[in-house]
Motif scaffolding. Structure first.
Motif, PDB file in Angstrom:
ATOM      1  N   VAL A  47       0.979  -1.136   0.013  1.00 13.14           N
ATOM      2  CA  VAL A  47      -0.043   0.155  -0.235  1.00 13.14           C
ATOM      3  C   VAL A  47       0.716   1.236   0.022  1.00 13.14           C
ATOM      4  CG1 VAL A  47      -1.583   1.308   1.351  1.00 13.14           C
ATOM      5  CG2 VAL A  47      -2.088  -1.027   1.017  1.00 13.14           C
ATOM      6  N   LEU A  48       1.943   1.147   0.827  1.00 11.27           N
ATOM      7  CA  LEU A  48       2.836   2.411   0.918  1.00 11.27           C
ATOM      8  C   LEU A  48       3.482   2.587  -0.374  1.00 11.27           C
ATOM      9  CD1 LEU A  48       4.366   2.017   4.552  1.00 11.27           C
ATOM     10  CD2 LEU A  48       2.600   3.848   3.609  1.00 11.27           C
ATOM     11  N   GLN A  49       4.013   1.579  -1.038  1.00  9.08           N
ATOM     12  CA  GLN A  49       4.738   1.652  -2.398  1.00  9.08           C
ATOM     13  C   GLN A  49       3.990   2.089  -3.540  1.00  9.08           C
ATOM     14  OE1 GLN A  49       7.086  -2.062  -2.895  1.00  9.08           O
ATOM     15  NE2 GLN A  49       7.180  -1.742  -5.176  1.00  9.08           N
ATOM     16  N   VAL A  50       2.581   1.715  -3.436  1.00  8.68           N
ATOM     17  CA  VAL A  50       1.870   2.150  -4.693  1.00  8.68           C
ATOM     18  C   VAL A  50       1.048   3.245  -4.228  1.00  8.68           C
ATOM     19  CG1 VAL A  50       1.818  -0.300  -5.634  1.00  8.68           C
ATOM     20  CG2 VAL A  50      -0.189   0.689  -4.005  1.00  8.68           C
ATOM     21  N   SER A  51       0.872   3.823  -3.074  1.00  6.46           N
ATOM     22  CA  SER A  51       0.167   5.021  -2.930  1.00  6.46           C
ATOM     23  C   SER A  51       0.941   6.318  -2.342  1.00  6.46           C
ATOM     24  CB  SER A  51      -1.104   4.590  -2.029  1.00  6.46           C
ATOM     25  OG  SER A  51      -0.569   4.105  -0.762  1.00  6.46           O
ATOM     26  N   LEU A  52       1.593   6.054  -1.341  1.00  4.84           N
ATOM     27  CA  LEU A  52       2.307   7.229  -0.853  1.00  4.84           C
ATOM     28  C   LEU A  52       3.664   7.430  -1.461  1.00  4.84           C
ATOM     29  CD1 LEU A  52       2.785   9.213   1.479  1.00  4.84           C
ATOM     30  CD2 LEU A  52       4.123   7.345   2.597  1.00  4.84           C
ATOM     31  N   PHE A  53       4.669   6.397  -1.844  1.00  7.72           N
ATOM     32  CA  PHE A  53       5.831   6.652  -2.626  1.00  7.72           C
ATOM     33  C   PHE A  53       5.951   7.105  -3.820  1.00  7.72           C
ATOM     34  CE2 PHE A  53       7.378   4.416   1.271  1.00  7.72           C
ATOM     35  CZ  PHE A  53       8.600   5.358   1.597  1.00  7.72           C
ATOM     36  N   PRO A  54       4.843   6.957  -4.529  1.00  4.97           N
ATOM     37  CA  PRO A  54       4.861   7.688  -6.108  1.00  4.97           C
ATOM     38  C   PRO A  54       4.996   9.341  -5.863  1.00  4.97           C
ATOM     39  CG  PRO A  54       3.246   5.803  -5.965  1.00  4.97           C
ATOM     40  CD  PRO A  54       3.782   6.118  -4.547  1.00  4.97           C
ATOM     41  N   ALA A 105      11.633 -16.907   3.183  1.00  6.11           N
ATOM     42  CA  ALA A 105      11.580 -15.841   2.083  1.00  6.11           C
ATOM     43  C   ALA A 105      11.306 -16.278   0.810  1.00  6.11           C
ATOM     44  CB  ALA A 105      13.039 -15.353   2.190  1.00  6.11           C
ATOM     45  N   VAL A 106      11.521 -17.369   0.305  1.00  8.67           N
ATOM     46  CA  VAL A 106      11.097 -17.737  -1.063  1.00  8.67           C
ATOM     47  C   VAL A 106       9.410 -17.845  -0.962  1.00  8.67           C
ATOM     48  CG1 VAL A 106      10.590 -19.459  -2.575  1.00  8.67           C
ATOM     49  CG2 VAL A 106      12.858 -18.829  -1.910  1.00  8.67           C
ATOM     50  N   VAL A 107       8.777 -18.446  -0.325  1.00  2.00           N
ATOM     51  CA  VAL A 107       7.250 -18.378  -0.149  1.00  2.00           C
ATOM     52  C   VAL A 107       6.759 -16.909   0.044  1.00  2.00           C
ATOM     53  CG1 VAL A 107       5.299 -18.997   1.033  1.00  2.00           C
ATOM     54  CG2 VAL A 107       7.268 -20.550   0.712  1.00  2.00           C
ATOM     55  N   LEU A 108       7.178 -16.219   0.850  1.00  2.00           N
ATOM     56  CA  LEU A 108       7.102 -14.664   1.086  1.00  2.00           C
ATOM     57  C   LEU A 108       7.372 -13.719  -0.017  1.00  2.00           C
ATOM     58  CD1 LEU A 108       5.616 -12.680   3.016  1.00  2.00           C
ATOM     59  CD2 LEU A 108       8.252 -12.322   3.888  1.00  2.00           C
ATOM     60  N   GLY A 109       8.359 -14.162  -0.770  1.00  6.15           N
ATOM     61  CA  GLY A 109       8.707 -13.275  -1.919  1.00  6.15           C
ATOM     62  C   GLY A 109       7.672 -13.471  -3.243  1.00  6.15           C
ATOM     63  N   PHE A 110       7.299 -14.895  -3.468  1.00  9.71           N
ATOM     64  CA  PHE A 110       6.195 -15.102  -4.262  1.00  9.71           C
ATOM     65  C   PHE A 110       5.067 -14.674  -4.073  1.00  9.71           C
ATOM     66  CE2 PHE A 110       2.754 -17.914  -5.831  1.00  9.71           C
ATOM     67  CZ  PHE A 110       3.099 -17.762  -7.160  1.00  9.71           C
ATOM     68  N   LEU A 111       4.405 -14.528  -3.077  1.00  7.85           N
ATOM     69  CA  LEU A 111       3.352 -13.941  -2.383  1.00  7.85           C
ATOM     70  C   LEU A 111       3.418 -12.290  -2.704  1.00  7.85           C
ATOM     71  CD1 LEU A 111       2.395 -16.132   0.755  1.00  7.85           C
ATOM     72  CD2 LEU A 111       1.392 -16.386  -1.569  1.00  7.85           C
ATOM     73  N   ALA A 112       4.688 -11.736  -2.133  1.00  7.19           N
ATOM     74  CA  ALA A 112       4.722 -10.673  -2.313  1.00  7.19           C
ATOM     75  C   ALA A 112       4.833 -10.243  -3.650  1.00  7.19           C
ATOM     76  CB  ALA A 112       5.769  -9.897  -1.587  1.00  7.19           C
ATOM     77  N   GLY A 113       5.447 -10.642  -4.645  1.00  2.00           N
ATOM     78  CA  GLY A 113       5.725 -10.482  -5.916  1.00  2.00           C
ATOM     79  C   GLY A 113       4.284 -10.436  -6.745  1.00  2.00           C
ATOM     80  N   VAL A 114       3.420 -11.439  -6.289  1.00  8.47           N
ATOM     81  CA  VAL A 114       2.335 -11.693  -7.036  1.00  8.47           C
ATOM     82  C   VAL A 114       1.374 -10.483  -6.668  1.00  8.47           C
ATOM     83  CG1 VAL A 114       0.160 -12.960  -7.108  1.00  8.47           C
ATOM     84  CG2 VAL A 114       2.146 -14.085  -7.445  1.00  8.47           C
ATOM     85  N   ALA A 115       1.419 -10.126  -5.304  1.00 13.01           N
ATOM     86  CA  ALA A 115       0.490  -8.958  -5.195  1.00 13.01           C
ATOM     87  C   ALA A 115       1.341  -7.699  -5.612  1.00 13.01           C
ATOM     88  CB  ALA A 115       0.719  -8.804  -3.632  1.00 13.01           C
ATOM     89  N   LEU A 116       2.542  -7.721  -6.067  1.00 11.82           N
ATOM     90  CA  LEU A 116       3.017  -6.339  -6.558  1.00 11.82           C
ATOM     91  C   LEU A 116       2.776  -6.357  -8.070  1.00 11.82           C
ATOM     92  CD1 LEU A 116       4.644  -3.862  -6.046  1.00 11.82           C
ATOM     93  CD2 LEU A 116       6.684  -5.320  -6.163  1.00 11.82           C
ATOM     94  N   ASP A 117       2.929  -7.612  -8.599  1.00 18.39           N
ATOM     95  CA  ASP A 117       2.252  -7.663  -9.979  1.00 18.39           C
ATOM     96  C   ASP A 117       0.970  -7.111 -10.262  1.00 18.39           C
ATOM     97  OD1 ASP A 117       4.955  -8.591 -11.269  1.00 18.39           O
ATOM     98  OD2 ASP A 117       4.378 -10.515 -10.773  1.00 18.39           O
ATOM     99  N   LEU A 118      -0.096  -7.660  -9.403  1.00 15.20           N
ATOM    100  CA  LEU A 118      -1.375  -7.512  -9.635  1.00 15.20           C
ATOM    101  C   LEU A 118      -1.843  -5.951  -9.291  1.00 15.20           C
ATOM    102  CD1 LEU A 118      -2.655 -10.886  -8.896  1.00 15.20           C
ATOM    103  CD2 LEU A 118      -2.227  -9.863 -11.096  1.00 15.20           C
ATOM    104  N   ALA A 119      -1.132  -5.367  -8.155  1.00 17.10           N
ATOM    105  CA  ALA A 119      -1.509  -3.997  -7.844  1.00 17.10           C
ATOM    106  C   ALA A 119      -1.608  -2.997  -8.752  1.00 17.10           C
ATOM    107  CB  ALA A 119      -0.811  -3.465  -6.596  1.00 17.10           C
ATOM    108  N   PRO A 120      -2.571  -2.314  -8.686  1.00 18.85           N
ATOM    109  CA  PRO A 120      -2.583  -1.122  -9.743  1.00 18.85           C
ATOM    110  C   PRO A 120      -1.529   0.001  -9.272  1.00 18.85           C
ATOM    111  CG  PRO A 120      -5.023  -1.243  -8.375  1.00 18.85           C
ATOM    112  CD  PRO A 120      -3.840  -2.437  -7.868  1.00 18.85           C
ATOM    113  N   PRO A 121      -0.971   0.685 -10.032  1.00 18.98           N
ATOM    114  CA  PRO A 121      -1.238   0.823 -11.730  1.00 18.98           C
ATOM    115  C   PRO A 121      -0.074  -0.276 -12.255  1.00 18.98           C
ATOM    116  CG  PRO A 121       0.157   2.469 -10.947  1.00 18.98           C
ATOM    117  CD  PRO A 121       0.097   1.765  -9.753  1.00 18.98           C
ATOM    118  N   ALA A 122      -0.591  -1.694 -12.239  1.00 20.47           N
ATOM    119  CA  ALA A 122       0.259  -2.949 -12.943  1.00 20.47           C
ATOM    120  C   ALA A 122       0.175  -2.384 -14.394  1.00 20.47           C
ATOM    121  CB  ALA A 122      -0.490  -4.148 -12.466  1.00 20.47           C
ATOM    122  N   ASP A 123       1.601  -2.162 -14.929  1.00 19.25           N
ATOM    123  CA  ASP A 123       1.625  -1.631 -16.287  1.00 19.25           C
ATOM    124  C   ASP A 123       2.730  -3.020 -16.845  1.00 19.25           C
ATOM    125  OD1 ASP A 123       3.705  -1.155 -15.148  1.00 19.25           O
ATOM    126  OD2 ASP A 123       4.068   0.974 -16.183  1.00 19.25           O
TER     127      ASP A 123
END
Length: 170
Positions: free
Chosen positions: A18-25, A53-71
């Motif tokens: 949430v911070l990465q896609v809403s505040l930090f832009p 970390a691999v499992v967490l990395g996968f879940l975080a990566g998928v969330a990041l891939d699908l979070a708007p503004p996914a381009d």
């Protein structure tokens, strides 16, 4: 993975996302924001090891891939953060990492993760960037992540250490 660790990791990744896609832009430097999800994965890797970390990395990566503004093509960040989680988790686990080791691990992880994301984008032609632009993006991303390391990694690592202290180094 215990339920408490799962919930805590999910909350951390959600907050980072949430911070990465809403505040930090609003603070973007040359259009590039820090990768807080990567920092959470590195913190988990340094305290819990590569499997977690691999499992967490996968879940975080998928969330990041699908979070708007996914381009971009979905799966690129998931791949990058899985590799980052594994490599950062392979850092020597028998001793508590020093501040220098943590910063070096973040710098290397940021370089590797951003490079994987950029290279997969070049291979998939998504979007078409030249090598000079890719190198500039990687450099700025590494700088951002290293600058935020002292603010993000200590609380993340402390949280994971407190969830199961007897396994914190092994």
């Amino acid at each position: 993975m215990t339920l408490l660790r799962t919930l805590s990791a999910s909350v951390l990744v959600g907050l980072a996302l949430v911070l990465q896609v809403s505040l930090f832009p609003h603070f973007a430097w040359q259009g590039i924001v820090p990768n807080l999800c990567l920092l959470v994965v590195v913190g988990a890797a340094l305290t819990r090891g590569p499997q977690f970390a691999v499992v967490l990395g996968f879940l975080a990566g998928v969330a990041l891939d699908l979070a708007p503004p996914a381009d971009h093509v979905a799966g690129r960040w998931a791949l990058a953060l899985v590799v980052v989680g594994y490599l950062a988790g392979r850092v020597r686990q028998d001793v508590k990492p020093t501040a220098v080791a943590v910063v070096a691990t973040v710098a290397a992880s940021s370089f590797i993760g951003t490079s994987i994301f950029a290279i997969t984008g070049m291979v998939l032609q998504d979007p078409l960037l030249d090598v000079g632009e890719v190198l500039q993006v990687i450099l700025v991303a590494v700088l951002w992540d290293v600058l935020l390391t002292p603010f993000v990694l200590p609380p993340v690592m402390t949280m994971f250490n407190r969830l199961q202290p007897e396994r914190a180094t092994g």
